[in-house]
Design a protein around this motif. Structure first.
Motif, PDB file in Angstrom:
ATOM      1  N   VAL A  58     -18.667  67.758 158.198  1.00 12.96           N
ATOM      2  CA  VAL A  58     -17.246  67.867 157.898  1.00 12.96           C
ATOM      3  C   VAL A  58     -16.561  68.454 159.126  1.00 12.96           C
ATOM      4  O   VAL A  58     -16.822  69.592 159.508  1.00 12.96           O
ATOM      5  CB  VAL A  58     -16.988  68.741 156.658  1.00 12.96           C
ATOM      6  CG1 VAL A  58     -15.494  68.927 156.448  1.00 12.96           C
ATOM      7  CG2 VAL A  58     -17.640  68.125 155.435  1.00 12.96           C
ATOM      8  N   ARG A  59     -15.678  67.685 159.736  1.00 13.35           N
ATOM      9  CA  ARG A  59     -15.013  68.133 160.958  1.00 13.35           C
ATOM     10  C   ARG A  59     -13.647  68.758 160.684  1.00 13.35           C
ATOM     11  O   ARG A  59     -13.150  69.557 161.481  1.00 13.35           O
ATOM     12  CB  ARG A  59     -14.827  66.950 161.920  1.00 13.35           C
ATOM     13  CG  ARG A  59     -16.106  66.195 162.228  1.00 13.35           C
ATOM     14  CD  ARG A  59     -17.127  67.040 162.945  1.00 13.35           C
ATOM     15  NE  ARG A  59     -16.683  67.534 164.231  1.00 13.35           N
ATOM     16  CZ  ARG A  59     -17.452  68.047 165.169  1.00 13.35           C
ATOM     17  NH1 ARG A  59     -18.762  68.145 164.941  1.00 13.35           N
ATOM     18  NH2 ARG A  59     -16.978  68.470 166.307  1.00 13.35           N
ATOM     19  N   ALA A  60     -13.030  68.419 159.565  1.00 12.12           N
ATOM     20  CA  ALA A  60     -11.748  69.025 159.203  1.00 12.12           C
ATOM     21  C   ALA A  60     -11.483  68.771 157.733  1.00 12.12           C
ATOM     22  O   ALA A  60     -11.653  67.652 157.246  1.00 12.12           O
ATOM     23  CB  ALA A  60     -10.615  68.453 160.050  1.00 12.12           C
ATOM     24  N   ARG A  61     -11.107  69.848 157.015  1.00  3.68           N
ATOM     25  CA  ARG A  61     -10.692  69.680 155.633  1.00  3.68           C
ATOM     26  C   ARG A  61      -9.203  69.348 155.582  1.00  3.68           C
ATOM     27  O   ARG A  61      -8.478  69.560 156.550  1.00  3.68           O
ATOM     28  CB  ARG A  61     -10.988  70.943 154.827  1.00  3.68           C
ATOM     29  CG  ARG A  61     -12.475  71.148 154.567  1.00  3.68           C
ATOM     30  CD  ARG A  61     -12.764  72.507 153.963  1.00  3.68           C
ATOM     31  NE  ARG A  61     -14.130  72.593 153.456  1.00  3.68           N
ATOM     32  CZ  ARG A  61     -15.204  72.771 154.215  1.00  3.68           C
ATOM     33  NH1 ARG A  61     -15.058  72.900 155.534  1.00  3.68           N
ATOM     34  NH2 ARG A  61     -16.406  72.828 153.678  1.00  3.68           N
ATOM     35  N   ALA A  62      -8.726  68.831 154.458  1.00  2.71           N
ATOM     36  CA  ALA A  62      -7.327  68.409 154.342  1.00  2.71           C
ATOM     37  C   ALA A  62      -6.758  68.829 153.005  1.00  2.71           C
ATOM     38  O   ALA A  62      -7.443  68.777 151.977  1.00  2.71           O
ATOM     39  CB  ALA A  62      -7.221  66.892 154.499  1.00  2.71           C
ATOM     40  N   ASP A  63      -5.494  69.234 153.023  1.00  2.00           N
ATOM     41  CA  ASP A  63      -4.775  69.459 151.770  1.00  2.00           C
ATOM     42  C   ASP A  63      -4.565  68.117 151.069  1.00  2.00           C
ATOM     43  O   ASP A  63      -4.546  67.063 151.719  1.00  2.00           O
ATOM     44  CB  ASP A  63      -3.415  70.099 152.046  1.00  2.00           C
ATOM     45  CG  ASP A  63      -3.526  71.507 152.582  1.00  2.00           C
ATOM     46  OD1 ASP A  63      -4.592  72.136 152.388  1.00  2.00           O
ATOM     47  OD2 ASP A  63      -2.551  71.967 153.216  1.00  2.00           O
ATOM     48  N   GLU A  79     -29.645  66.874 152.140  1.00  3.72           N
ATOM     49  CA  GLU A  79     -28.619  67.768 152.689  1.00  3.72           C
ATOM     50  C   GLU A  79     -27.272  67.058 152.812  1.00  3.72           C
ATOM     51  O   GLU A  79     -26.238  67.600 152.427  1.00  3.72           O
ATOM     52  CB  GLU A  79     -29.070  68.279 154.054  1.00  3.72           C
ATOM     53  CG  GLU A  79     -28.105  69.306 154.655  1.00  3.72           C
ATOM     54  CD  GLU A  79     -28.614  69.873 155.970  1.00  3.72           C
ATOM     55  OE1 GLU A  79     -27.795  70.494 156.677  1.00  3.72           O
ATOM     56  OE2 GLU A  79     -29.805  69.691 156.294  1.00  3.72           O
ATOM     57  N   ALA A  80     -27.305  65.828 153.343  1.00  2.00           N
ATOM     58  CA  ALA A  80     -26.064  65.069 153.482  1.00  2.00           C
ATOM     59  C   ALA A  80     -25.471  64.765 152.117  1.00  2.00           C
ATOM     60  O   ALA A  80     -24.250  64.835 151.919  1.00  2.00           O
ATOM     61  CB  ALA A  80     -26.326  63.776 154.252  1.00  2.00           C
ATOM     62  N   HIS A  81     -26.323  64.446 151.135  1.00  2.09           N
ATOM     63  CA  HIS A  81     -25.858  64.157 149.786  1.00  2.09           C
ATOM     64  C   HIS A  81     -25.176  65.377 149.183  1.00  2.09           C
ATOM     65  O   HIS A  81     -24.136  65.268 148.507  1.00  2.09           O
ATOM     66  CB  HIS A  81     -27.023  63.700 148.914  1.00  2.09           C
ATOM     67  CG  HIS A  81     -26.635  63.397 147.508  1.00  2.09           C
ATOM     68  ND1 HIS A  81     -26.693  64.345 146.503  1.00  2.09           N
ATOM     69  CD2 HIS A  81     -26.151  62.264 146.926  1.00  2.09           C
ATOM     70  CE1 HIS A  81     -26.286  63.811 145.365  1.00  2.09           C
ATOM     71  NE2 HIS A  81     -25.963  62.545 145.598  1.00  2.09           N
ATOM     72  N   ALA A  82     -25.748  66.556 149.425  1.00  2.70           N
ATOM     73  CA  ALA A  82     -25.177  67.793 148.884  1.00  2.70           C
ATOM     74  C   ALA A  82     -23.787  68.058 149.471  1.00  2.70           C
ATOM     75  O   ALA A  82     -22.848  68.432 148.760  1.00  2.70           O
ATOM     76  CB  ALA A  82     -26.110  68.959 149.170  1.00  2.70           C
ATOM     77  N   VAL A  83     -23.664  67.863 150.778  1.00  6.01           N
ATOM     78  CA  VAL A  83     -22.362  68.072 151.423  1.00  6.01           C
ATOM     79  C   VAL A  83     -21.340  67.069 150.892  1.00  6.01           C
ATOM     80  O   VAL A  83     -20.164  67.386 150.698  1.00  6.01           O
ATOM     81  CB  VAL A  83     -22.491  67.965 152.951  1.00  6.01           C
ATOM     82  CG1 VAL A  83     -21.113  68.061 153.616  1.00  6.01           C
ATOM     83  CG2 VAL A  83     -23.407  69.055 153.490  1.00  6.01           C
ATOM     84  N   ALA A  84     -21.802  65.837 150.635  1.00 10.02           N
ATOM     85  CA  ALA A  84     -20.897  64.776 150.183  1.00 10.02           C
ATOM     86  C   ALA A  84     -20.260  65.091 148.843  1.00 10.02           C
ATOM     87  O   ALA A  84     -19.189  64.541 148.521  1.00 10.02           O
ATOM     88  CB  ALA A  84     -21.634  63.440 150.119  1.00 10.02           C
ATOM     89  N   GLN A  85     -20.898  65.958 148.037  1.00 12.04           N
ATOM     90  CA  GLN A  85     -20.338  66.269 146.725  1.00 12.04           C
ATOM     91  C   GLN A  85     -19.009  67.009 146.815  1.00 12.04           C
ATOM     92  O   GLN A  85     -18.207  66.994 145.871  1.00 12.04           O
ATOM     93  CB  GLN A  85     -21.337  67.121 145.904  1.00 12.04           C
ATOM     94  CG  GLN A  85     -22.724  66.500 145.760  1.00 12.04           C
ATOM     95  CD  GLN A  85     -22.652  65.028 145.402  1.00 12.04           C
ATOM     96  OE1 GLN A  85     -22.149  64.648 144.347  1.00 12.04           O
ATOM     97  NE2 GLN A  85     -23.150  64.169 146.289  1.00 12.04           N
ATOM     98  N   ASP A  86     -18.749  67.645 147.956  1.00  8.25           N
ATOM     99  CA  ASP A  86     -17.514  68.405 148.125  1.00  8.25           C
ATOM    100  C   ASP A  86     -16.390  67.607 148.811  1.00  8.25           C
ATOM    101  O   ASP A  86     -15.278  68.110 148.952  1.00  8.25           O
ATOM    102  CB  ASP A  86     -17.782  69.668 148.945  1.00  8.25           C
ATOM    103  CG  ASP A  86     -18.684  70.651 148.205  1.00  8.25           C
ATOM    104  OD1 ASP A  86     -18.600  70.676 146.961  1.00  8.25           O
ATOM    105  OD2 ASP A  86     -19.449  71.363 148.875  1.00  8.25           O
ATOM    106  N   LEU A  87     -16.716  66.398 149.249  1.00  3.33           N
ATOM    107  CA  LEU A  87     -15.726  65.636 150.016  1.00  3.33           C
ATOM    108  C   LEU A  87     -14.504  65.305 149.175  1.00  3.33           C
ATOM    109  O   LEU A  87     -14.607  64.984 147.996  1.00  3.33           O
ATOM    110  CB  LEU A  87     -16.346  64.342 150.549  1.00  3.33           C
ATOM    111  CG  LEU A  87     -17.474  64.493 151.580  1.00  3.33           C
ATOM    112  CD1 LEU A  87     -17.969  63.126 152.013  1.00  3.33           C
ATOM    113  CD2 LEU A  87     -17.016  65.308 152.786  1.00  3.33           C
ATOM    114  N   ARG A  88     -13.347  65.362 149.803  1.00  3.07           N
ATOM    115  CA  ARG A  88     -12.090  65.017 149.163  1.00  3.07           C
ATOM    116  C   ARG A  88     -11.305  64.063 150.067  1.00  3.07           C
ATOM    117  O   ARG A  88     -11.606  63.924 151.255  1.00  3.07           O
ATOM    118  CB  ARG A  88     -11.246  66.277 148.891  1.00  3.07           C
ATOM    119  CG  ARG A  88     -11.901  67.264 147.932  1.00  3.07           C
ATOM    120  CD  ARG A  88     -12.000  66.679 146.522  1.00  3.07           C
ATOM    121  NE  ARG A  88     -12.575  67.641 145.574  1.00  3.07           N
ATOM    122  CZ  ARG A  88     -13.871  67.737 145.290  1.00  3.07           C
ATOM    123  NH1 ARG A  88     -14.744  66.939 145.922  1.00  3.07           N
ATOM    124  NH2 ARG A  88     -14.307  68.618 144.430  1.00  3.07           N
TER     125      ARG A  88
END
Length: 601
Positions: free
Chosen positions: A112-117, A66-75
């Motif tokens: 993920v606590r906050a996304r960023a531009d 699950e953590a690995h899957a979420v990590a794929q979207d990290l920017r």
């Protein structure tokens, strides 16, 4: 929560940058910003960064799907919370350049606590973004480790100041921001007073009069790390706002004040740079410093002292020098060791630079083998003049001699700038060297062309060195501390007798009415028994700039203004609301400037 981490909170157990090999096999929870993400053979790596540094986090698809899957979207710059086990990096994979380089965190959970531009520039120390853009997005610029390092340096220095002065019996006292205009040599920032329409407070250029009144009030030893404001032209080492260590002491002379400062500054350099600075610091009179180096804030890490050649050219056949020697001007030179290597183009550029600093020109002489000279003016110089130049400048084969003939102040300005430029160009500045020097006994007054009158060199509360109050000759019981070519502080023994203070005001051309209107509170206080007192104000921003190895105060200040004086981040200064101005009884007559004009940083 584990013991030992000062960064433990309800959301994390450790800071990213504090993990070490001793933490192996410990479960940790970290919070921070994603700095980089990499994928290798199905395994995802991120560098997670906070103020304390960064650490590598590993996401395995089998161990934590699950953590690995979420990590794929990290920017980049997303804010995340990671839980995992600290382990030693595989053999040969350690990164010695990183504090956490021996370990990595194998993630078991990711939030993920906050996304960023996407940020407008890469958040790394080797930033290539324009400074104006960095100031506009200063909160992003502050995430760079280099900026964090500078702010921590500032914190370290102020902590040492508090410790040192507390041990010596000083008491920290806050003084008000809203006060009356003080004669500190620059324009005041004015604040309209709604409680009394038509009047204005002034923001403090320094707490000068107030700290003197604290001495009258029997407080004996005062200090304050205080914010000051001056409405003057900004530059790399000066801004509208600045911070100073402000000190005042009763029943002291110059030696007492100096004895407080020297061990403190030697300790600051030792703890921040790892360099032992000997005390007592070097000293010169103001006149000696200017005559020898052309400046009251010379860089003493290298030589190139000025040599006076004025008498050598009295009656010379070289008319350009003879006319200056016959008048009230000066002819001075410096010798740049090894400067003969400069090309003709570079030498001609030195001439233009001297003119740009106000001098009539510059004569360069390259000393060749056997003392021969190569120069555009060599043929106009007699044998005795050539020999005198070599003797007084101590020039040897391969050296460059630069001579300026003009009014004395123009000569000094030109040669001071040239001396600094050549030291850099010829790689003469030894690394890791810290050269402090006090100057003493400066002029009490100086002539102001702008005001067309004599003004105080320091401020009008500085005690005269003797009974001489002739504006052209009077000296002051004042002292400035210079470090590596920058003034980092200065002070004086103050006037404490009302009749002496009134005499200085008289010398400045202030009428009795003006004295009472502007300074009546101070003169009145002195009539109630003022102790002999003195103090010093030490600039914090400029000191930290030097310690951090920066060229601009903006690189060691959290939220600076641009060189234009504007704040690209907030848009300050801005137009005031008409209703607020009407409430203050203020009418604005200046036409508003067009919106959207770019300002240089």
């Amino acid at each position: 929560m584990p013991e030992g981490s000062p960064y433990a909170t309800a959301m994390r157990t450790h800071a990213c940058g504090e993990l070490r090999a001793s933490d192996a096999d410990r479960e940790v929870t970290l919070c921070g910003w994603v700095s980089h993400r990499r994928d290798h053979g199905g395994v995802t790596f991120i560098d997670l960064r906070d103020r304390e540094g960064s650490v590598q986090v590993v996401f395995h698809p089998q161990a934590a799907a699950e953590a690995h899957a979420v990590a794929q979207d990290l920017r980049g710059e997303w804010v995340v919370r990671v839980t995992g086990i600290v382990r030693l990096r595989p053999e040969g994979m350690a990164n010695p350049a990183l504090g956490t380089g021996e370990v990595e965190v194998v993630a078991s959970a990711l939030e993920v606590r906050a996304r960023a531009d996407p940020p407008p520039f890469v958040i790394e120390d080797r930033v290539e973004a324009d400074e104006l853009l960095r100031l506009e997005y200063r909160y992003l610029d502050l995430r760079r480790p280099e900026m964090t390092k500078a702010l921590r340096m500032r914190h370290h220095v102020t902590r040492l100041m508090h410790e040192h002065l507390d041990a010596l019996g000083f008491v920290e006292v806050e003084t008000p921001l809203l006060g009356r205009a003080t004669p500190e040599g620059a324009r005041d920032f004015l604040v309209p007073a709604r409680v009394r329409p038509g009047t204005f407070f002034a923001l403090p250029q320094s707490p000068q009069q107030l700290k003197q009144l604290l001495m009258v009030g029997g407080q004996d030893r005062y200090y304050q790390i205080v914010r000051c404001l001056r409405d003057e032209a900004t530059r790399a080492d000066r801004g509208f706002e600045f911070t100073q260590l402000d000190i005042e002491m009763a029943f002291v002379d110059e030696e007492d004040v100096i004895a407080v400062i020297e061990p403190l500054y030697a300790r600051i350099v030792a703890e921040t740079q790892g360099v032992e600075v000997p005390t007592p610091f070097r000293r010169m009179t103001f006149d000696e410093m200017v005559e020898r180096f052309g400046s009251d804030k010379p860089d003493l890490r290298y030589g190139m002292e000025l040599a006076d050649l004025t008498d050598l050219f009295a009656g010379s056949g070289f008319n350009a020098f003879a006319s200056v020697a016959a008048g009230e001007g000066a002819i001075k030179a410096l010798c740049a060791p090894g400067g003969g290597q400069l090309s003709r183009k570079e030498l001609d550029k030195l001439v233009e630079d001297a003119k740009g600093r106000g001098a009539a020109g510059l004569v360069w002489i390259v000393v060749e083998a056997g003392g021969a000279m190569r120069s555009p003016v060599e043929k106009f110089l007699s044998a005795d003049e050539k020999a005198g130049i070599l003797e007084r400048t101590a020039a040897a084969d391969g050296d460059l001699v630069c001579i300026v003939a003009d009014k004395r102040d123009r000569v000094h300005v030109a040669l001071d700038g040239l001396r600094r430029e050549l030291a850099v160009r010829l790689d003469m500045i030894p690394p890791g060297r810290w050269e402090f020097c006090w100057f003493l006994e400066p002029p009490l007054f100086e002539w102001s062309d702008e005001e067309d009158r004599w003004v105080s060199k320091h401020h009008p509360f500085t005690s005269p060195l003797t009974e001489d109050l002739d504006p052209e000759t009077a000296k002051a019981r004042a002292y400035d501390l210079v470090l590596n070519g920058y003034e980092i502080g200065g002070g004086s023994i103050r006037i404490h007798r009302p009749e002496v203070q009134a005499a200085v005001f008289d010398a400045l051309g202030l009428s009795h009415e003006e004295q009472q209107e502007k300074f009546g509170h101070l003169l009145r206080a002195f009539r109630f028994g003022a102790p002999p007192h003195g103090g010093v104000a030490m600039g914090l921003d400029r000191l930290v700039m030097l310690l951090a190895g920066k060229d601009s105060l903006r690189d060691v200040t959290a939220f600076p203004k641009a060189q234009s004086g504007l704040d690209p981040m907030t848009g300050a200064p801005a137009h005031a609301d008409p209703a607020a101005l009407a409430d203050l009884g203020i009418a604005v007559t200046v036409e508003p400037e067009p919106e959207g004009e770019e300002e240089e940083a």
